[in-house]
Design a protein around this motif. Structure first.
Motif, PDB file in Angstrom:
ATOM      1  N   UNK A  39       0.828  -1.199   0.000  1.00  0.00           N
ATOM      2  CA  UNK A  39       0.000   0.000   0.000  1.00  0.00           C
ATOM      3  C   UNK A  39       0.870   1.259   0.000  1.00  0.00           C
ATOM      4  N   UNK A  40       1.850   1.312   0.903  1.00  0.00           N
ATOM      5  CA  UNK A  40       2.698   2.503   1.011  1.00  0.00           C
ATOM      6  C   UNK A  40       3.628   2.639  -0.197  1.00  0.00           C
ATOM      7  N   UNK A  41       4.113   1.533  -0.728  1.00  0.00           N
ATOM      8  CA  UNK A  41       4.940   1.599  -1.937  1.00  0.00           C
ATOM      9  C   UNK A  41       4.124   2.219  -3.075  1.00  0.00           C
ATOM     10  N   UNK A 108      13.607  -2.934   3.985  1.00  0.00           N
ATOM     11  CA  UNK A 108      12.901  -3.480   5.138  1.00  0.00           C
ATOM     12  C   UNK A 108      12.917  -2.555   6.350  1.00  0.00           C
ATOM     13  N   UNK A 109      13.233  -1.267   6.129  1.00  0.00           N
ATOM     14  CA  UNK A 109      13.319  -0.309   7.225  1.00  0.00           C
ATOM     15  C   UNK A 109      12.145   0.659   7.275  1.00  0.00           C
ATOM     16  N   UNK A 110      11.259   0.604   6.330  1.00  0.00           N
ATOM     17  CA  UNK A 110      10.168   1.565   6.252  1.00  0.00           C
ATOM     18  C   UNK A 110       9.195   1.379   7.414  1.00  0.00           C
ATOM     19  N   UNK A 111       8.780   2.509   7.983  1.00  0.00           N
ATOM     20  CA  UNK A 111       7.778   2.464   9.050  1.00  0.00           C
ATOM     21  C   UNK A 111       8.371   2.428  10.440  1.00  0.00           C
ATOM     22  N   UNK A 112       9.697   2.435  10.529  1.00  0.00           N
ATOM     23  CA  UNK A 112      10.371   2.344  11.824  1.00  0.00           C
ATOM     24  C   UNK A 112      11.162   3.632  12.070  1.00  0.00           C
ATOM     25  N   UNK A 120       6.606   3.899  13.619  1.00  0.00           N
ATOM     26  CA  UNK A 120       6.178   5.276  13.401  1.00  0.00           C
ATOM     27  C   UNK A 120       4.673   5.373  13.565  1.00  0.00           C
ATOM     28  N   UNK A 121       3.979   4.347  13.111  1.00  0.00           N
ATOM     29  CA  UNK A 121       2.523   4.300  13.233  1.00  0.00           C
ATOM     30  C   UNK A 121       1.843   4.527  11.895  1.00  0.00           C
ATOM     31  N   UNK A 122       0.837   3.711  11.637  1.00  0.00           N
ATOM     32  CA  UNK A 122       0.114   3.792  10.371  1.00  0.00           C
ATOM     33  C   UNK A 122      -0.577   5.143  10.186  1.00  0.00           C
ATOM     34  N   UNK A 123      -1.266   5.678  11.204  1.00  0.00           N
ATOM     35  CA  UNK A 123      -1.923   6.986  10.982  1.00  0.00           C
ATOM     36  C   UNK A 123      -0.925   8.083  10.582  1.00  0.00           C
ATOM     37  N   UNK A 124       0.245   8.107  11.197  1.00  0.00           N
ATOM     38  CA  UNK A 124       1.258   9.118  10.856  1.00  0.00           C
ATOM     39  C   UNK A 124       1.768   8.890   9.429  1.00  0.00           C
ATOM     40  N   UNK A 125       1.982   7.639   9.051  1.00  0.00           N
ATOM     41  CA  UNK A 125       2.469   7.350   7.698  1.00  0.00           C
ATOM     42  C   UNK A 125       1.410   7.647   6.639  1.00  0.00           C
TER      43      UNK A 125
END
Length: 150
Positions: A39-41, A108-112, A120-125
């Motif tokens: 989804x984020x990609x 493999x570092x995305x979201x951290x 980091x949290x889905x709502x923030x991303x």
């Protein structure tokens, strides 16, 4: 609590991308699973495409400069061009962050969080897909900058 896992293949469940609502409903143990990464990609790649398109449009627009004899009109056109160039400069910086975020997905570092290693949290991303710090770490950094300057 979510934990960082090894590099995941960024494919969506059943080949379809999830919606924001579906991602927000996922549990903490599903944090940055294959479906979320896909989804984020996709979101980041779309943003990258839009930024590149805007840059191309700006280039074309600036090439179409019309010579205007009236100094006031000429000044207005120059001010519009300067504003457009400042906007593109901000977008150029954002493009670099978008590309770094896509590379982070691959690594493999995305979201951290870069500072704490916490999610980091889905709502923030969803609000800022290029975020590299958790909300708390970002607030600490901004407070430090406010107190001590850059």
């Amino acid at each position: 609590m979510a934990t960082k896992t090894s590099k995941a293949s960024p494919t969506a469940i059943d080949g379809a991308l999830l919606s924001e609502e579906q991602i927000l409903k996922m549990s903490d143990k599903d944090y940055m699973n294959e479906a979320q990464l896909a989804f984020f990609r996709n979101r980041l790649q779309q943003l990258e495409k839009d930024l590149l398109k805007n840059a191309d449009e700006t280039t074309e627009h600036l090439r179409e400069t019309v010579l205007v004899p009236d100094p006031a009109d000429r000044a207005t056109i120059e001010e519009e061009h300067a504003l457009e160039l400042r906007t593109r400069d901000r977008e150029r910086k954002l493009l670099k962050k978008v590309q770094q975020s896509i590379a982070a997905i691959d690594a493999g570092d995305y979201g951290w969080c870069e500072e704490t290693g916490e999610p980091i949290g889905v709502p923030r991303l969803l609000a800022r897909p290029t975020a590299t710090l958790s909300l708390e770490a970002q607030q600490r950094r901004e407070l430090k900058q406010k107190l001590y300057g850059d």
